[in-house]
Design an enzyme around this catalytic site. Structure first.
Site, mmCIF file in Angstrom:
data_model
loop_
_atom_site.group_PDB
_atom_site.id
_atom_site.type_symbol
_atom_site.label_atom_id
_atom_site.label_comp_id
_atom_site.label_asym_id
_atom_site.label_seq_id
_atom_site.Cartn_x
_atom_site.Cartn_y
_atom_site.Cartn_z
ATOM 1 N N TYR A 1 49.325 26.548 81.364
ATOM 2 C CA TYR A 1 48.907 25.991 80.067
ATOM 3 C C TYR A 1 48.688 24.472 80.204
ATOM 4 O O TYR A 1 47.867 23.874 79.515
ATOM 5 C CB TYR A 1 49.931 26.333 78.979
ATOM 6 C CG TYR A 1 49.366 26.240 77.583
ATOM 7 C CD1 TYR A 1 48.281 27.033 77.193
ATOM 8 C CD2 TYR A 1 49.900 25.364 76.642
ATOM 9 C CE1 TYR A 1 47.753 26.949 75.914
ATOM 10 C CE2 TYR A 1 49.381 25.272 75.361
ATOM 11 C CZ TYR A 1 48.309 26.071 75.006
ATOM 12 O OH TYR A 1 47.793 25.972 73.735
ATOM 13 N N LYS B 1 48.748 20.012 72.653
ATOM 14 C CA LYS B 1 49.373 20.644 71.479
ATOM 15 C C LYS B 1 50.574 19.827 70.999
ATOM 16 O O LYS B 1 50.846 19.771 69.795
ATOM 17 C CB LYS B 1 49.792 22.084 71.776
ATOM 18 C CG LYS B 1 48.634 23.045 71.992
ATOM 19 C CD LYS B 1 47.650 23.074 70.841
ATOM 20 C CE LYS B 1 46.642 24.204 70.959
ATOM 21 N NZ LYS B 1 45.527 24.053 70.006
HETATM 22 N N1 LIG Z 1 44.420 32.557 71.431
HETATM 23 C C1 LIG Z 1 45.671 32.160 71.516
HETATM 24 O O1 LIG Z 1 46.503 32.762 72.206
HETATM 25 C C2 LIG Z 1 46.137 30.971 70.741
HETATM 26 C C3 LIG Z 1 47.508 30.808 70.476
HETATM 27 C C4 LIG Z 1 47.926 29.691 69.784
HETATM 28 C C5 LIG Z 1 46.993 28.762 69.360
HETATM 29 N N2 LIG Z 1 45.664 28.943 69.630
HETATM 30 C C6 LIG Z 1 44.730 27.926 69.165
HETATM 31 O O2 LIG Z 1 43.868 28.479 68.202
HETATM 32 C C7 LIG Z 1 42.695 27.672 68.145
HETATM 33 C C8 LIG Z 1 41.486 28.566 68.169
HETATM 34 O O3 LIG Z 1 41.360 29.178 69.445
HETATM 35 P P1 LIG Z 1 41.024 30.722 69.644
HETATM 36 O O4 LIG Z 1 42.119 31.293 70.449
HETATM 37 O O5 LIG Z 1 40.655 31.332 68.353
HETATM 38 O O6 LIG Z 1 39.789 30.654 70.647
HETATM 39 P P2 LIG Z 1 38.212 30.427 70.403
HETATM 40 O O7 LIG Z 1 37.654 30.201 71.754
HETATM 41 O O8 LIG Z 1 37.654 31.516 69.595
HETATM 42 O O9 LIG Z 1 38.161 29.082 69.553
HETATM 43 C C9 LIG Z 1 38.176 27.800 70.136
HETATM 44 C C10 LIG Z 1 37.125 27.028 69.401
HETATM 45 O O10 LIG Z 1 37.109 25.665 69.802
HETATM 46 C C11 LIG Z 1 35.767 25.257 69.687
HETATM 47 N N3 LIG Z 1 35.519 24.001 70.410
HETATM 48 C C12 LIG Z 1 35.817 23.680 71.700
HETATM 49 N N4 LIG Z 1 35.327 22.459 71.979
HETATM 50 C C13 LIG Z 1 34.711 22.005 70.850
HETATM 51 C C14 LIG Z 1 34.003 20.837 70.512
HETATM 52 N N5 LIG Z 1 33.818 19.848 71.396
HETATM 53 N N6 LIG Z 1 33.511 20.715 69.248
HETATM 54 C C15 LIG Z 1 33.676 21.700 68.342
HETATM 55 N N7 LIG Z 1 34.343 22.839 68.601
HETATM 56 C C16 LIG Z 1 34.842 22.991 69.845
HETATM 57 C C17 LIG Z 1 34.972 26.406 70.280
HETATM 58 O O11 LIG Z 1 33.617 26.331 69.892
HETATM 59 C C18 LIG Z 1 35.705 27.570 69.656
HETATM 60 O O12 LIG Z 1 35.108 27.916 68.423
HETATM 61 C C19 LIG Z 1 42.782 26.698 69.309
HETATM 62 O O13 LIG Z 1 43.307 25.471 68.848
HETATM 63 C C20 LIG Z 1 43.794 27.374 70.219
HETATM 64 O O14 LIG Z 1 44.444 26.457 71.071
HETATM 65 C C21 LIG Z 1 45.213 30.028 70.298
#
Ligand SMILES: NC(=O)c1ccc[n+]([C@@H]2O[C@H](COP(=O)([O-])OP(=O)(O)OC[C@H]3O[C@@H](n4cnc5c(N)ncnc54)[C@H](O)[C@@H]3O)[C@@H](O)[C@H]2O)c1
Length: 257
Positions: A157, A164
């Site tokens: 990570y 984060k």
């Molecule tokens: N999937 C998991 O296990 C998990 C767990 C905890 C937290 N999260 C967090 O949830 C959030 C959403 O992630 P997700 O898992 O739904 O994946 P995802 O890939 O669907 O979403 C990530 C998003 O970030 C956007 N992004 C990246 N760079 C960017 C930029 N320069 N400008 C605008 N947008 C940008 C992407 O376009 C995408 O829509 C993130 O912050 C991720 O860290 C995810």
């Protein structure tokens, strides 16, 4: 209490149907919210297609969160179309793939800067942009998405954990800054979910199986469950909660071993 009738929201971070931000868009739109949804370049078509399934057609806008000009343009359009804003969902995060597999001590200056800029600083920029629009509505609510890697070490990570940690500290500082305007800022810390972003983390499926074995609920969470918690914080039901990181991870964070 989680009614969104007459409310306007901005959702940042929809890439495809698995995106947690998309689940939040659906959860709030279903309860009556009218949304602006932004996309990062290559996801334009996906976002247009998905949006056809929403009750109220959203305003769809481009936004790379590393560009101040694009962020300004988003709020200018929202001002024109909605005349104010009630909530923001921040679901953007990024770190270069090679930073999510190499030994942490190999983290590059550029990788660090990019991860912190896109995944943490962008929350400040978006909240600042939303503030005048929320003031017109007498207040508002901002929710971002975090992960337990902010406090504990998870394999690969790496710099996202550092981003984060910065994001969660940013939630607290923003909450203190904008609270007098009745604007709330919170995070939902989600358990691991298979999404596009998660696919970039080497060995992600082993994290999923450890959660399944050890979380008190003995299962993983899904995006719809995370979205329900986010909708709570975004709605009037959460109106006394700010500066909080709400764990939605089947209880995994509470365990020692
Ligand atoms: N999937 C998991 O296990 C998990 C767990 C905890 C937290 N999260 C967090 O949830 C959030 C959403 O992630 P997700 O898992 O739904 O994946 P995802 O890939 O669907 O979403 C990530 C998003 O970030 C956007 N992004 C990246 N760079 C960017 C930029 N320069 N400008 C605008 N947008 C940008 C992407 O376009 C995408 O829509 C993130 O912050 C991720 O860290 C995810």
């Amino acid at each position: 209490m989680t009614d969104f009738a007459g409310k306007h929201g901005l959702v940042v971070g929809v890439a495809n149907k698995r995106s947690i931000a998309w689940a939040i868009a659906q959860a709030t739109a279903r309860r009556g919210a009218r949304l602006a949804i932004t996309y990062q370049g290559r996801f334009e078509e996906h976002v247009h297609e998905l949006s056809q399934g929403l009750e109220h057609p959203p305003l769809i806008l481009p936004c790379d969160v590393s560009s101040d000009a694009e962020i300004d343009a988003v709020f200018a359009r929202i001002d024109q179309e909605f005349g104010g804003l009630d909530f923001v969902v921040h679901g953007a995060a990024f770190a270069p793939r090679e930073e999510l597999s190499a030994p942490f001590s190999n983290t590059t200056r550029d990788g660090f800067r990019m991860a912190l800029d896109i995944s943490a600083y962008s929350l400040i920029a978006l909240t600042r942009g939303a503030l005048p629009l929320m003031e017109r509505r007498g207040g508002g609510s901002v929710v971002t998405l975090s992960y337990l890697g902010s406090e504990r070490v998870f394999p690969n990570y790496n710099v996202m954990g550092v981003a984060k940690a910065a994001l969660e500290a940013t939630v607290r500082y923003l909450a203190a800054d904008v609270g007098q305007k009745n604007v709330r800022v919170n995070a939902v810390s989600a358990g691991p979910i298979k999404t596009l972003a998660a696919a970039g983390i080497s060995g992600f499926s082993s994290i999923l199986s450890v959660y399944r074995d050890r979380a008190p609920l003995r299962r993983n969470v899904d995006a719809a469950e995370v979205a329900e918690a986010a909708a709570f914080l975004l709605s009037d039901a959460g109106k006394a909660i700010t500066g909080e990181v709400l764990m939605v991870d089947a209880g995994f964070h509470a365990t020692g071993m």
